[in-house]
Design a protein around this motif. Sequence first.
Motif, PDB file in Angstrom:
ATOM      1  N   ASN A 271     155.808   7.904  64.053  1.00  0.00           N
ATOM      2  CA  ASN A 271     155.541   9.218  64.659  1.00  0.00           C
ATOM      3  C   ASN A 271     156.795   9.935  65.149  1.00  0.00           C
ATOM      4  O   ASN A 271     156.718  11.089  65.554  1.00  0.00           O
ATOM      5  CB  ASN A 271     154.501   9.095  65.774  1.00  0.00           C
ATOM      6  CG  ASN A 271     153.102   8.981  65.217  1.00  0.00           C
ATOM      7  OD1 ASN A 271     152.677   9.799  64.407  1.00  0.00           O
ATOM      8  ND2 ASN A 271     152.392   7.939  65.629  1.00  0.00           N
TER       9      ASN A 271
ATOM     10  N   LYS B 288     151.006   9.769  56.624  1.00  0.00           N
ATOM     11  CA  LYS B 288     150.010   9.150  57.496  1.00  0.00           C
ATOM     12  C   LYS B 288     148.683   9.004  56.748  1.00  0.00           C
ATOM     13  O   LYS B 288     148.129   9.981  56.254  1.00  0.00           O
ATOM     14  CB  LYS B 288     149.820  10.012  58.750  1.00  0.00           C
ATOM     15  CG  LYS B 288     148.953   9.367  59.791  1.00  0.00           C
ATOM     16  CD  LYS B 288     148.938  10.195  61.068  1.00  0.00           C
ATOM     17  CE  LYS B 288     148.165   9.473  62.151  1.00  0.00           C
ATOM     18  NZ  LYS B 288     148.272  10.188  63.426  1.00  0.00           N
ATOM     19  N   VAL B 289     148.210   7.763  56.687  1.00  0.00           N
ATOM     20  CA  VAL B 289     146.981   7.433  55.969  1.00  0.00           C
ATOM     21  C   VAL B 289     146.055   6.687  56.922  1.00  0.00           C
ATOM     22  O   VAL B 289     146.506   5.869  57.723  1.00  0.00           O
ATOM     23  CB  VAL B 289     147.297   6.552  54.729  1.00  0.00           C
ATOM     24  CG1 VAL B 289     146.050   6.212  53.959  1.00  0.00           C
ATOM     25  CG2 VAL B 289     148.299   7.234  53.831  1.00  0.00           C
ATOM     26  N   SER B 290     144.759   6.944  56.809  1.00  0.00           N
ATOM     27  CA  SER B 290     143.783   6.262  57.661  1.00  0.00           C
ATOM     28  C   SER B 290     143.709   4.778  57.308  1.00  0.00           C
ATOM     29  O   SER B 290     144.019   4.379  56.170  1.00  0.00           O
ATOM     30  CB  SER B 290     142.400   6.895  57.501  1.00  0.00           C
ATOM     31  OG  SER B 290     141.883   6.615  56.210  1.00  0.00           O
ATOM     32  N   ILE B 291     143.285   3.977  58.257  1.00  0.00           N
ATOM     33  CA  ILE B 291     143.131   2.536  58.030  1.00  0.00           C
ATOM     34  C   ILE B 291     142.140   2.290  56.892  1.00  0.00           C
ATOM     35  O   ILE B 291     142.377   1.450  56.021  1.00  0.00           O
ATOM     36  CB  ILE B 291     142.693   1.818  59.326  1.00  0.00           C
ATOM     37  CG1 ILE B 291     143.854   1.857  60.332  1.00  0.00           C
ATOM     38  CG2 ILE B 291     142.270   0.377  59.048  1.00  0.00           C
ATOM     39  CD1 ILE B 291     143.507   1.407  61.732  1.00  0.00           C
ATOM     40  N   GLN B 292     141.062   3.052  56.870  1.00  0.00           N
ATOM     41  CA  GLN B 292     140.055   2.883  55.820  1.00  0.00           C
ATOM     42  C   GLN B 292     140.666   3.123  54.435  1.00  0.00           C
ATOM     43  O   GLN B 292     140.385   2.392  53.482  1.00  0.00           O
ATOM     44  CB  GLN B 292     138.874   3.856  56.023  1.00  0.00           C
ATOM     45  CG  GLN B 292     138.074   3.623  57.281  1.00  0.00           C
ATOM     46  CD  GLN B 292     138.749   4.187  58.554  1.00  0.00           C
ATOM     47  OE1 GLN B 292     139.728   4.917  58.512  1.00  0.00           O
ATOM     48  NE2 GLN B 292     138.210   3.804  59.702  1.00  0.00           N
ATOM     49  N   GLU B 293     141.502   4.140  54.319  1.00  0.00           N
ATOM     50  CA  GLU B 293     142.139   4.457  53.040  1.00  0.00           C
ATOM     51  C   GLU B 293     143.146   3.366  52.653  1.00  0.00           C
ATOM     52  O   GLU B 293     143.227   2.982  51.486  1.00  0.00           O
ATOM     53  CB  GLU B 293     142.826   5.824  53.109  1.00  0.00           C
ATOM     54  CG  GLU B 293     143.414   6.311  51.803  1.00  0.00           C
ATOM     55  CD  GLU B 293     142.398   6.560  50.689  1.00  0.00           C
ATOM     56  OE1 GLU B 293     142.806   6.486  49.515  1.00  0.00           O
ATOM     57  OE2 GLU B 293     141.213   6.819  50.975  1.00  0.00           O
TER      58      GLU B 293
ATOM     59  N   ASP C 112     149.565  14.519  56.279  1.00  0.00           N
ATOM     60  CA  ASP C 112     148.271  13.898  56.012  1.00  0.00           C
ATOM     61  C   ASP C 112     148.282  13.409  54.572  1.00  0.00           C
ATOM     62  O   ASP C 112     148.268  14.210  53.635  1.00  0.00           O
ATOM     63  CB  ASP C 112     147.145  14.911  56.240  1.00  0.00           C
ATOM     64  CG  ASP C 112     145.775  14.354  55.906  1.00  0.00           C
ATOM     65  OD1 ASP C 112     145.665  13.164  55.522  1.00  0.00           O
ATOM     66  OD2 ASP C 112     144.789  15.109  56.030  1.00  0.00           O
TER      67      ASP C 112
ATOM     68  N   SER D 114     150.702   3.852  51.597  1.00  0.00           N
ATOM     69  CA  SER D 114     150.582   5.252  52.023  1.00  0.00           C
ATOM     70  C   SER D 114     151.010   6.213  50.918  1.00  0.00           C
ATOM     71  O   SER D 114     150.839   7.415  51.046  1.00  0.00           O
ATOM     72  CB  SER D 114     151.400   5.501  53.299  1.00  0.00           C
ATOM     73  OG  SER D 114     152.769   5.265  53.072  1.00  0.00           O
TER      74      SER D 114
ATOM     75  N   SER E  90     153.281   2.597  64.461  1.00  0.00           N
ATOM     76  CA  SER E  90     153.056   4.035  64.659  1.00  0.00           C
ATOM     77  C   SER E  90     154.068   4.656  65.616  1.00  0.00           C
ATOM     78  O   SER E  90     154.448   5.816  65.456  1.00  0.00           O
ATOM     79  CB  SER E  90     151.644   4.292  65.180  1.00  0.00           C
ATOM     80  OG  SER E  90     150.709   3.990  64.185  1.00  0.00           O
TER      81      SER E  90
ATOM     82  N   SER F  83     145.140  -2.907  61.267  1.00  0.00           N
ATOM     83  CA  SER F  83     144.924  -2.095  62.472  1.00  0.00           C
ATOM     84  C   SER F  83     145.972  -2.399  63.538  1.00  0.00           C
ATOM     85  O   SER F  83     146.576  -1.482  64.112  1.00  0.00           O
ATOM     86  CB  SER F  83     143.527  -2.350  63.043  1.00  0.00           C
ATOM     87  OG  SER F  83     142.534  -1.982  62.121  1.00  0.00           O
TER      88      SER F  83
ATOM     89  N   ASN G  80     145.964  11.404  53.159  1.00  0.00           N
ATOM     90  CA  ASN G  80     144.634  10.994  52.719  1.00  0.00           C
ATOM     91  C   ASN G  80     144.118  11.916  51.611  1.00  0.00           C
ATOM     92  O   ASN G  80     142.960  11.845  51.245  1.00  0.00           O
ATOM     93  CB  ASN G  80     143.647  11.034  53.900  1.00  0.00           C
ATOM     94  CG  ASN G  80     143.965   9.976  54.931  1.00  0.00           C
ATOM     95  OD1 ASN G  80     143.932   8.801  54.653  1.00  0.00           O
ATOM     96  ND2 ASN G  80     144.286  10.423  56.135  1.00  0.00           N
TER      97      ASN G  80
END
Length: 173
Positions: free
Chosen positions: A149, A104-109, A156, A12, A145, A138, A158
Amino acid sequence: MKNLILLGYMASGKSFIGKKLAKKIDFDFVDLDEFIESKEKKTVKALFEEKGELYFRKVEKKYLSALLSRDEKLVIALGGGTPCYYDTMDALVNDASIETLYLKVSIQEIIKRVTNETAKRPLIAHLKTEEALIEFISKHLFERSYFYNKANHVIDANQSADTIVENIIAKLF
């Protein structure tokens, strides 16, 4: 405010962002995993393999406490699992001298960032296919999370490192 704590899943950007942020705000930077490795004279991977995760989590908590008791302004990059064990996350969030920031980073990233370095990461070194990697990350991210959180701030991550650092500074100072 004495300490800024960066937390989030592997890849991340906790260490990369932490170094840039610390330099920009004139705080010292500490990567908790690197700090543990210097004190234990072993890599995190070796500690996991030789002594097990429970041992690692105990020393991780001990060294984080030691860092937080220092009388200096620190940006600390936690390991991905650090907030998820013992009462660590609640203790951090309830300490008025600490600001916690969840990158927080997306799963794709995350997949994009770890694809060529799975061997260096103990939790995913055994995964051989992209499908297995996606499934593991995932599920794991979903479980963690809940703890992430709870952070004082969700950032963010990303975006570019410079944008992330500027967003953090704007939020806190």
